[in-house]
Design a protein around this motif. Structure first.
Motif: not given
Ligand SMILES: O=P(O)(O)OC[C@H]1O[C@H](O)[C@H](O)[C@@H](O)[C@@H]1O
Length: 448
Positions: A270-273, A281-284, A303-304
């Motif tokens: 799971l990536a975010n910008f 992401a930690e929750w996911w 995740s990143v």
């Protein structure tokens, strides 16, 4: 602009086909129906399904009033909890607060700090040092009421609070969120007379963000919980079994990730910008990892944070073992505006960006990354949220929960238990000589 989140799986096609996805529509629908008619595995933990639409005005008002009372007394709130008992709150609070919120001196809302999610001695000592002389309160959250990490932190923090303000006043600053009738925290809170909220029996920790577990800390942080719930209500309707597969983004996401898994893509990143999404992401990861990782199967959730991690894990993602796919949470519009200034000397060579929004640069990084990763053999799922506001995040949370339930059923596991988590606990208790673990203690000590 539409205020709804969107799912785009077009950049997975080529790795899987549209007919692979469509071919699973009936199964996904059946799994969704199984959730709703309560005939599947773990059906005693389905309370989260209709939670958004069943929260009452009285419940919301009561949470807001408690938040108001705590806010009036406390400059700092320590949220004690681990796993599902803190990740949802932290995910929402971080994504919707000013990034530097905790450094602001002139605050309307208390600073929210966290404890009981580790057993770090230094962490606790440093926290206690920070709290010295501050006006603080504690929200202690534990569904089972018996988890060691939060129980240990709470014992220490409670003693400190009582020392600072006296036992009577401490009662006004402590809220316990736990089971309706069982567990050490329930007994303690009842005996001491703390304000209590209940985590319904049929809502597991990782699905509890829309109960007081998440709503009270989120309200305390000054976030509009009504908008959060409204977003989740919208998504509850949009992902109901009656919504056709082609429009049902929870079903489509669940199917797509399972089809990729079947093709050997065993890791979902799971990536975010946007750095504010780190804890989403930690929750996911807890949601999907604990729900699906069992019976020797399940996608591994990683995740990143981009672009930061493009300068570290980016190499692996581009050229490492081709066992991954990427799910990117993209925020369509930032809440603020900042353009790149012109610099006459242009020594840094950045004048080609002058006058452009910083977010435009970010979006080009996102697009460039997507193309590079697809070229490198990484299928890409995109989840676009309109902006970081409570309504969008409410949608996102419910979307992920619903898709997780469906996905777990597609995989054939019980997405609502977590038997594997007990293994480390048993060993730890045996090693610590916890009463009741005498036999295990004897056994384990032979192995050291
Ligand atoms: O809320 P609690 O009962 O304290 O549980 C906190 C967490 O720890 C457990 O070990 C579970 O694996 C998690 O699913 C849970 O969220």
């Amino acid at each position: 602009m539409e205020k709804v989140i969107k799912l785009d799986i077009s950049k997975t096609l080529g790795f899987i086909s549209q007919s692979d996805v469509n071919g699973q529509a009936t199964l996904a629908k059946k799994c969704n129906e199984t959730l709703h008619n309560g005939s599947g595995k773990g059906n005693d933990f389905l309370g989260w399904l209709n939670l958004p639409s069943s929260i009452t005005e009285d419940q919301l008002a009561d949470i807001e009033n408690t938040a108001k009372a705590l806010r009036a007394k406390c400059d700092v709130i320590v949220l004690v909890g681990i796993g599902g008992s803190y990740l949802g709150s932290k995910a929402v609070i971080d994504s919707l607060s000013n990034y530097f919120d905790w450094l602001q001196a002139d605050r309307k809302n208390p600073v929210i700090l966290y404890a009981g999610n580790n057993i770090g001695e230094d962490y606790l000592v440093e926290l206690l040092a920070y709290l010295k002389g501050k006006s603080f309160g504690i929200i202690n959250i534990s569904k089972s009421g018996t988890t060691t990490e939060p129980a240990l932190a709470f014992r220490i923090l409670k003693a400190e609070l009582e020392k600072a303000v006296g036992k009577e006043e401490a009662k006004n600053r402590i809220v316990a969120i736990t089971d309706a009738a069982r567990g050490a925290l329930f007994t303690l809170a009842t005996k001491e007379g703390f304000k209590k909220y209940v985590i319904p029996d049929n809502v597991g920790g990782r699905y509890s963000v829309l109960t007081p577990v998440g709503l009270l800390p989120i309200a305390l942080a000054g976030i509009d919980i009504r908008q959060l719930v409204a977003g989740a209500v919208y998504m509850e309707k949009e992902t109901a079994p009656g919504v056709p597969f082609e429009k049902n983004i929870a079903e489509i996401y669940a199917v797509t990730r399972n089809e990729l898994y079947k093709k050997g893509k065993k890791i979902e990143i799971l990536a975010n910008f946007n750095p504010k999404l780190h804890y989403i992401a930690e929750w996911w990861k807890q949601l999907y990892g604990e729900s699906e990782g069992k019976e020797n199967k399940g996608i591994f959730n990683a995740s990143v944070d981009f672009t930061a991690d493009l300068h570290s894990m980016g190499q692996w993602i581009q050229e490492g073992e081709r066992s991954i796919f990427e799910t990117v949470i993209s925020v369509a519009q930032p809440n603020e505006t900042l353009t790149v200034p012109t610099d006459e000397e242009n020594l840094d060579g950045l004048n080609f960006l002058a006058g452009k929004r910083v977010d435009f640069v970010n979006k080009m990084a996102e697009l460039g990354t997507q193309m590079a990763h697809i070229d490198g053999g990484v299928p890409n799922i995109k989840i676009e949220i309109p902006k970081l506001d409570a309504y969008s995040i409410g949608q996102l949370l419910y979307f992920f929960e619903k898709a997780c339930g469906i996905s777990g059923y597609i995989l054939g596991v019980n997405p609502f238990d977590q038997p594997g988590v007990e293994a480390y606990k048993k060993n730890m208790f045996a090693l610590l000589d916890k009463p009741g673990f005498e036999k295990e203690s004897e056994e384990i000590k032979k192995r050291i």
